[in-house]
Design a protein around this motif. Structure first.
Motif, mmCIF file in Angstrom:
data_model
loop_
_atom_site.group_PDB
_atom_site.id
_atom_site.type_symbol
_atom_site.label_atom_id
_atom_site.label_comp_id
_atom_site.label_asym_id
_atom_site.label_seq_id
_atom_site.Cartn_x
_atom_site.Cartn_y
_atom_site.Cartn_z
ATOM 1 N N TYR A 108 0.784 -1.235 0.000
ATOM 2 C CA TYR A 108 0.000 0.000 0.000
ATOM 3 C C TYR A 108 0.818 1.289 0.000
ATOM 4 O O TYR A 108 0.280 2.360 -0.287
ATOM 5 N N LEU A 109 2.115 1.196 0.336
ATOM 6 C CA LEU A 109 2.934 2.406 0.418
ATOM 7 C C LEU A 109 4.165 2.320 -0.478
ATOM 8 O O LEU A 109 5.140 3.039 -0.265
ATOM 9 N N ASP A 110 4.131 1.414 -1.448
ATOM 10 C CA ASP A 110 5.246 1.241 -2.391
ATOM 11 C C ASP A 110 6.563 0.962 -1.673
ATOM 12 O O ASP A 110 7.636 1.315 -2.176
ATOM 13 N N GLY A 111 6.476 0.354 -0.484
ATOM 14 C CA GLY A 111 7.684 -0.013 0.244
ATOM 15 C C GLY A 111 8.440 1.154 0.845
ATOM 16 O O GLY A 111 9.560 0.990 1.335
ATOM 17 N N ARG A 112 7.825 2.344 0.854
ATOM 18 C CA ARG A 112 8.533 3.538 1.320
ATOM 19 C C ARG A 112 8.674 3.599 2.844
ATOM 20 O O ARG A 112 9.575 4.253 3.366
ATOM 21 N N ALA A 113 7.751 2.953 3.567
ATOM 22 C CA ALA A 113 7.828 2.946 5.037
ATOM 23 C C ALA A 113 8.585 1.696 5.477
ATOM 24 O O ALA A 113 8.157 0.585 5.227
ATOM 25 N N SER A 114 9.726 1.899 6.102
ATOM 26 C CA SER A 114 10.577 0.788 6.489
ATOM 27 C C SER A 114 10.950 0.906 7.961
ATOM 28 O O SER A 114 11.977 1.466 8.319
ATOM 29 N N PRO A 115 10.098 0.398 8.862
ATOM 30 C CA PRO A 115 10.361 0.557 10.301
ATOM 31 C C PRO A 115 11.575 -0.244 10.759
ATOM 32 O O PRO A 115 11.845 -1.333 10.245
ATOM 33 N N ALA A 116 12.291 0.312 11.723
ATOM 34 C CA ALA A 116 13.431 -0.397 12.306
ATOM 35 C C ALA A 116 12.958 -1.474 13.275
ATOM 36 O O ALA A 116 13.626 -2.495 13.453
ATOM 37 N N SER A 117 11.798 -1.243 13.911
ATOM 38 C CA SER A 117 11.259 -2.231 14.846
ATOM 39 C C SER A 117 9.737 -2.119 14.895
ATOM 40 O O SER A 117 9.184 -1.030 14.759
ATOM 41 N N VAL A 118 9.093 -3.267 15.063
ATOM 42 C CA VAL A 118 7.637 -3.338 15.225
ATOM 43 C C VAL A 118 7.379 -4.339 16.339
ATOM 44 O O VAL A 118 7.832 -5.481 16.260
#
Length: 207
Positions: A108-118
């Motif tokens: 949904y975000l073209d892979g632009r959101a890349s969290p370091a931790s979830v």
């Protein structure tokens, strides 16, 4: 009503509430849980009980024969949510949550959101989730565990979007438009909040 604790600089919380609008329940002619078709089976032997189970790539919902079409639609939605909640509770640990966030970002975000931790946390009682963009960290309230997968996905996507856009302005809500179950998930969360008498989310697109 408990006061909402303040959050630190750069941290964007998702309150435990939702917008008042909801997605319409599936109709008898075209039903689906998002992952499988739904078959409703009526039984004259059933008086009040409703049950549901997975059967291959479909979900079977068993209802009394005398149930009205409106009641059928309501109960199909209820049973789909219950099954999804059971499956979500069994499946999602921190590792699965991180992988789910990566998939949602790609989809949904073209892979632009890349969290370091979830990760899941137990100290968020008036928030569904929060993130700290500077650290790339996302935290979800443990109260979401056991809720339907589409609800957990919405909260995850909400926080992923905050890694890209702070606040709840028009740009933020445009990012969530691609997720087809946004309104239904917000409606589900609002129902939980109404029962708990907790604060409400900022109204969608009112900034």
């Amino acid at each position: 009503m408990p006061a909402d604790p303040s959050h630190g600089p750069g941290e964007t919380p998702l309150r435990r509430a939702a917008d008042t609008s909801r997605g319409a329940p599936p109709s008898p002619q075209a039903r689906g849980s998002g992952t499988s078709a739904v078959e409703v089976r009526r039984s004259s032997r059933r008086r009040r009980t409703v049950s549901a189970y997975r059967e291959g790539n479909r979900t079977v919902v068993l209802i009394p024969a005398r149930m009205s079409e409106a009641e059928e639609r309501r109960w199909v939605t209820v049973m789909l949510d219950k099954l999804a909640a059971q499956e979500s509770k069994r499946m999602l640990g921190d590792g699965e949550l991180a992988r789910r966030a990566e998939r949602l970002s790609d989809q949904y975000l073209d892979g632009r959101a890349s969290p370091a931790s979830v990760r899941w946390v137990t100290n968020q009682n008036t928030r569904w989730g929060s993130c700290t963009p500077a650290e790339g960290s996302i935290r979800l309230s443990h109260r979401l565990q056991g809720m339907p997968e589409y609800v957990v996905d919405y909260v995850l996507l909400h926080e992923l979007a905050h890694l890209l856009v702070p606040g709840h302005g028009p740009r933020f809500w445009r990012l969530l438009e691609a997720y087809p179950r946004t309104e239904r998930a917000r409606g589900y969360l609002e129902g939980v909040v109404a029962a708990d008498r907790l604060p409400h989310l900022p109204a969608a697109r009112d900034d």
